[in-house]
Design an enzyme around this catalytic site. Structure first.
Site, PDB file in Angstrom:
ATOM      1  N   ASP A  31      -2.908   4.274 -13.104  1.00 47.73           N
ATOM      2  CA  ASP A  31      -3.500   5.506 -12.563  1.00 47.73           C
ATOM      3  C   ASP A  31      -3.406   6.590 -13.635  1.00 47.73           C
ATOM      4  OD1 ASP A  31      -3.954   6.631  -9.372  1.00 47.73           O
ATOM      5  OD2 ASP A  31      -3.704   8.098 -11.001  1.00 47.73           O
ATOM      6  N   HIS A 101      -9.492   0.807  -3.399  1.00 51.20           N
ATOM      7  CA  HIS A 101      -8.438   0.543  -4.378  1.00 51.20           C
ATOM      8  C   HIS A 101      -7.084   0.498  -3.678  1.00 51.20           C
ATOM      9  CE1 HIS A 101      -9.220   4.893  -4.168  1.00 51.20           C
ATOM     10  NE2 HIS A 101      -7.912   5.070  -4.322  1.00 51.20           N
ATOM     11  N   HIS A 103      -3.141   1.218  -4.391  1.00 54.59           N
ATOM     12  CA  HIS A 103      -2.151   1.787  -5.294  1.00 54.59           C
ATOM     13  C   HIS A 103      -0.931   0.874  -5.290  1.00 54.59           C
ATOM     14  CE1 HIS A 103      -3.831   6.018  -5.505  1.00 54.59           C
ATOM     15  NE2 HIS A 103      -4.409   5.601  -4.387  1.00 54.59           N
TER      16      HIS A 103
HETATM   17  P1  AMP Z   1      -7.129   8.043  -3.975  1.00 54.57           P
HETATM   18  O1  AMP Z   1      -6.655   9.467  -3.870  1.00 54.57           O
HETATM   19  O2  AMP Z   1      -6.388   7.067  -3.133  1.00 54.57           O
HETATM   20  O3  AMP Z   1      -8.628   7.947  -3.814  1.00 54.57           O
HETATM   21  O4  AMP Z   1      -6.776   7.589  -5.443  1.00 54.57           O
HETATM   22  C1  AMP Z   1      -7.626   7.749  -6.526  1.00 54.57           C
HETATM   23  C2  AMP Z   1      -6.755   7.645  -7.737  1.00 54.57           C
HETATM   24  O5  AMP Z   1      -7.573   7.391  -8.843  1.00 54.57           O
HETATM   25  C3  AMP Z   1      -5.962   8.913  -8.048  1.00 54.57           C
HETATM   26  O6  AMP Z   1      -4.572   8.619  -7.995  1.00 54.57           O
HETATM   27  C4  AMP Z   1      -6.433   9.297  -9.448  1.00 54.57           C
HETATM   28  O7  AMP Z   1      -5.386   9.781 -10.243  1.00 54.57           O
HETATM   29  C5  AMP Z   1      -6.985   7.983  -9.962  1.00 54.57           C
HETATM   30  N1  AMP Z   1      -8.024   8.078 -10.975  1.00 54.57           N
HETATM   31  C6  AMP Z   1      -9.134   8.842 -10.934  1.00 54.57           C
HETATM   32  N2  AMP Z   1      -9.870   8.626 -12.041  1.00 54.57           N
HETATM   33  C7  AMP Z   1      -9.215   7.709 -12.783  1.00 54.57           C
HETATM   34  C8  AMP Z   1      -9.453   7.067 -14.035  1.00 54.57           C
HETATM   35  N3  AMP Z   1     -10.544   7.353 -14.772  1.00 54.57           N
HETATM   36  N4  AMP Z   1      -8.551   6.179 -14.505  1.00 54.57           N
HETATM   37  C9  AMP Z   1      -7.452   5.900 -13.769  1.00 54.57           C
HETATM   38  N5  AMP Z   1      -7.165   6.447 -12.593  1.00 54.57           N
HETATM   39  C10 AMP Z   1      -8.028   7.345 -12.104  1.00 54.57           C
END
Ligand code: AMP
Ligand code: ZN
Length: 115
Positions: A31, A101, A103
């Protein structure tokens, strides 16, 4: 592949990431804004907006995602102490990227209940 979906771009290698694990169906990477010492995301390469949008056709894919988590956790060194797996769904779930996704959070004790 959905246009302007950041995780579709990652799955297609259009946006480079540090690949922790990858196979035909899924990819795991760190992340960008970690909230734990180890914070990985596991995504299907197929665009599914969230778990509510998964169809019966996706059942095998969902199984593959879940079944691969132990392998990814082992690569990340999380199997000894454990870890947390989270799926955020829509607004109240805190979902910000609308491509399914998981986590994987580890490297510290996780409190419960989550915020
Ligand atoms: P959510 O809030 O469950 O939708 O999680 C989305 C996650 O994607 C967040 O924790 C962000 O930090 C992560 N994120 C967004 N863009 C990227 C990226 N380009 N590379 C890696 N993680 C990302
Ligand atoms: Zn997508």
């Amino acid at each position: 592949m959905q246009q302007d979906c950041i995780f579709c771009k990652i799955a297609a290698n259009d946006i480079p990431v540090n690949v922790i694990y990858e196979d035909e169906y899924l990819i795991a990477f760190p992340d960008i804004n970690p909230v734990a010492p180890i914070h990985l995301l596991v995504i299907p390469k197929k665009h599914i907006a969230n778990i509510l949008e998964a169809t019966p056709e996706d059942t095998t894919l969902l199984g593959r995602l879940m079944a691969t988590i132990p392998k990814i956790a082992a690569i990340a060194g999380l199997t000894e102490d454990g870890f947390r797996t989270v799926i955020n769904t829509k607004d109240n779930g805190g979902q910000t990227v609308h491509h399914l996704h998981f986590h994987i959070l580890g490297g510290r004790f996780m409190t419960w209940p989550p915020g």
